[in-house]
Design a protein around this motif. Structure first.
Motif, mmCIF file in Angstrom:
data_model
loop_
_atom_site.group_PDB
_atom_site.id
_atom_site.type_symbol
_atom_site.label_atom_id
_atom_site.label_comp_id
_atom_site.label_asym_id
_atom_site.label_seq_id
_atom_site.Cartn_x
_atom_site.Cartn_y
_atom_site.Cartn_z
ATOM 1 N N UNK A 25 -21.607 -52.849 56.942
ATOM 2 C CA UNK A 25 -20.746 -52.255 57.959
ATOM 3 C C UNK A 25 -21.454 -51.171 58.764
ATOM 4 N N UNK A 26 -22.613 -50.723 58.294
ATOM 5 C CA UNK A 26 -23.306 -49.593 58.904
ATOM 6 C C UNK A 26 -23.947 -49.987 60.232
ATOM 7 N N UNK A 27 -24.116 -49.033 61.136
ATOM 8 C CA UNK A 27 -24.693 -49.347 62.444
ATOM 9 C C UNK A 27 -26.189 -49.613 62.423
ATOM 10 N N UNK A 28 -26.859 -49.232 61.331
ATOM 11 C CA UNK A 28 -28.305 -49.408 61.263
ATOM 12 C C UNK A 28 -28.742 -49.393 59.802
ATOM 13 N N UNK A 29 -29.877 -49.996 59.492
ATOM 14 C CA UNK A 29 -30.393 -49.955 58.119
ATOM 15 C C UNK A 29 -30.696 -48.524 57.700
ATOM 16 N N UNK A 30 -30.493 -48.238 56.435
ATOM 17 C CA UNK A 30 -30.845 -46.930 55.906
ATOM 18 C C UNK A 30 -29.791 -45.866 56.076
ATOM 19 N N UNK A 31 -28.662 -46.193 56.724
ATOM 20 C CA UNK A 31 -27.607 -45.186 56.875
ATOM 21 C C UNK A 31 -26.979 -44.846 55.519
ATOM 22 N N UNK A 32 -26.949 -45.842 54.611
ATOM 23 C CA UNK A 32 -26.383 -45.645 53.272
ATOM 24 C C UNK A 32 -27.462 -45.945 52.248
ATOM 25 N N UNK A 33 -27.594 -45.089 51.271
ATOM 26 C CA UNK A 33 -28.573 -45.280 50.203
ATOM 27 C C UNK A 33 -27.875 -45.515 48.872
ATOM 28 N N UNK A 34 -28.514 -46.299 48.019
ATOM 29 C CA UNK A 34 -28.033 -46.515 46.654
ATOM 30 C C UNK A 34 -28.569 -45.402 45.767
ATOM 31 N N UNK A 35 -27.654 -44.671 45.129
ATOM 32 C CA UNK A 35 -28.058 -43.555 44.284
ATOM 33 C C UNK A 35 -27.140 -43.520 43.063
ATOM 34 N N UNK A 36 -27.595 -44.089 41.957
ATOM 35 C CA UNK A 36 -26.809 -44.016 40.724
ATOM 36 C C UNK A 36 -26.663 -42.551 40.308
ATOM 37 N N UNK A 37 -25.427 -42.133 40.028
ATOM 38 C CA UNK A 37 -25.285 -40.717 39.673
ATOM 39 C C UNK A 37 -25.756 -40.421 38.258
ATOM 40 N N UNK A 38 -25.700 -41.381 37.349
ATOM 41 C CA UNK A 38 -26.285 -41.198 36.024
ATOM 42 C C UNK A 38 -25.681 -40.059 35.227
ATOM 43 N N UNK A 39 -26.357 -39.678 34.157
ATOM 44 C CA UNK A 39 -25.880 -38.633 33.253
ATOM 45 C C UNK A 39 -26.920 -37.534 33.094
ATOM 46 N N UNK A 40 -26.427 -36.328 32.856
ATOM 47 C CA UNK A 40 -27.277 -35.209 32.452
ATOM 48 C C UNK A 40 -27.329 -35.235 30.924
ATOM 49 N N UNK A 41 -28.389 -35.780 30.391
ATOM 50 C CA UNK A 41 -28.450 -35.984 28.937
ATOM 51 C C UNK A 41 -28.589 -34.681 28.159
ATOM 52 N N UNK A 42 -28.844 -33.592 28.853
ATOM 53 C CA UNK A 42 -28.837 -32.295 28.170
ATOM 54 C C UNK A 42 -27.444 -31.961 27.655
ATOM 55 N N UNK A 43 -26.422 -32.578 28.245
ATOM 56 C CA UNK A 43 -25.047 -32.327 27.809
ATOM 57 C C UNK A 43 -24.630 -33.230 26.658
#
Length: 418
Positions: free
Chosen positions: A187-205
């Protein structure tokens, strides 16, 4: 710089991934102002939230409740250079969505724009639906740049026309699943407008997993296999399917199910369990803070989350609770829906069944209840994978660099598990 982080509610027990990100950015030196569209409703608060030092401001949840504040905000917003463009954008949206919610978001944006501290230089919205609407209108009013993090319901229940507008106006955005990324990028107007970024876990917690779990196999009525589910009692979590599956298990198989969470379907789930004669085998704990949740992961033998797509299109992204369970080497049983297969490889790092299949879920439950060694193998493999590929640090580093305007970044997509 100071980033105004716009969220739907603060704090929320179900949104540890947002608190984790805010705290991580704060520890890297990024100043943030948390702007909440709603006041908190949860009775408990995670320790994680208490560690955050950022100031919090609450916009009027209902505009009529703060008339004097609204009048001041509208008067100030009218004087801003972006008033005409913001009002035009809002009116165009209102014609397509003539709802009170749409009026409320523009009013909240006016309050935000009028009251925004002078040191705020960026707006960032968590969720692409209502928080992003407020961010977009406020950005048009003030001329500030804005960005977003898209997660699950906000992607799948928002109309495409609105997502296209936000993707066009935002400077950039991130989303936490490959499934959501593909949809938004189309749906984005151009490539790269949205990035895949898994939020993951802070394993220190999260501590190391227990040294071992009892080899329960469902044969001892005095020591039943402990099944655990954590999540709000809403349609997309599929807990009604789980109760139907539990009712299909053999009478001589001994188990108990522990549910952590609240939600608008909780009473209906309890009534369903009563009809099946299962009430004495279920513990309803309600919503709990992270320390209690962690204790339940370590006590349980099998984590069960039968996700599905709801009738309104709502679905999970990549449920944090699955990653948290795996961090404690707890075997996970879920479904082939949403982004769950991005985390769980069937038969290797967990077990997957088809969504909406209570009979298949019952078969998987019986097999895993009777097989403690198999559960250990799945839990061990799941822990290895999640700790290797789903930490939060690299993603927060990427966000911090992006907010700070660092050039020559690696792309967020290169941070995905591989």
């Amino acid at each position: 710089m100071t980033v105004a982080v716009i969220v739907k509610g603060w704090p929320r027990l179900s949104e540890t991934f947002i608190a984790q990100e805010i705290l991580g950015l704060e520890r890297r030196g990024l100043r943030q102002l948390i702007v909440s569209l709603r006041r908190p409703t949860d009775k408990a608060v995670h320790t994680l939230n208490r560690r955050i030092g950022a100031a919090v401001t609450y916009l009027p949840e209902y505009l009529h409740e703060e008339p004097a504040r609204m009048l001041r905000a509208l008067t100030a917003a009218y004087q801003l250079p972006g008033w005409r463009s913001a009002r035009a954008a809002w009116m165009a949206d209102l014609r397509r969505d003539p709802s009170r919610n749409r009026v409320r978001r523009f009013g909240q944006a006016c309050v935000l724009a009028a009251e925004l501290p002078s040191d705020v230089t960026w707006l960032h919205a968590h969720f692409l639906h209502t928080p992003a609407s407020v961010a977009r209108y406020a950005a048009l009013l003030t001329g500030l740049p804005w960005s977003f993090s898209a997660h699950a319901k906000d992607i799948w229940t928002s109309p495409d026309w609105e997502k296209r507008k936000k993707l066009t106006d935002a400077h950039w955005g991130v989303t936490c699943t490959a499934l959501g990324h593909a949809h938004l990028q189309a749906l984005a107007p151009e490539p790269g407008r949205v990035e895949l970024l898994y939020h993951g876990l802070d394993f220190a917690r999260f501590p190391d997993p227990p040294a071992g779990r009892p080899a329960r196999d469902g044969s001892d009525a005095a020591d039943p296999v402990v099944l655990l589910s954590i999540g709000r009692a809403v349609e997309k979590k599929g807990f009604d399917l789980l109760i139907d599956a539990l009712a299909q298990l053999p009478a001589g198989l001994h188990w108990c199910w522990v549910h952590v969470g609240d939600g608008n379907r909780l009473a209906a789930l309890k009534a369903q369990a009563e009809r099946h004669g299962l009430s004495d085998r279920i513990e309803w704990l309600g919503a709990k803070a992270q320390d209690t949740v962690l204790a339940q992961y370590r006590r349980a033998d099998l984590f069960v989350l039968p996700c599905r797509t709801a009738h309104d299109g709502d679905r999970d992204g990549l449920p944090n609770v699955l990653m948290e369970a795996q961090s404690q080497a707890l075997a996970c049983l879920s479904t082939r829906t949403a982004a769950v297969p991005e985390l769980i490889e069937h038969g290797c790092t967990g077990w997957l069944v088809e969504p909406e299949d209570s009979a298949g879920l019952a078969t998987a439950l019986e097999s895993l209840i009777r097989d403690p060694a198999g559960r250990v193998a799945l839990g061990t493999a799941g822990e290895t994978r999640v700790r290797r590929d789903f930490g939060c640090e690299a993603g927060i580093d990427w966000l911090h660099a992006r907010f700070a305007g660092v050039t020559g970044l690696i792309t967020a997509t290169s941070l995905k598990p591989g």
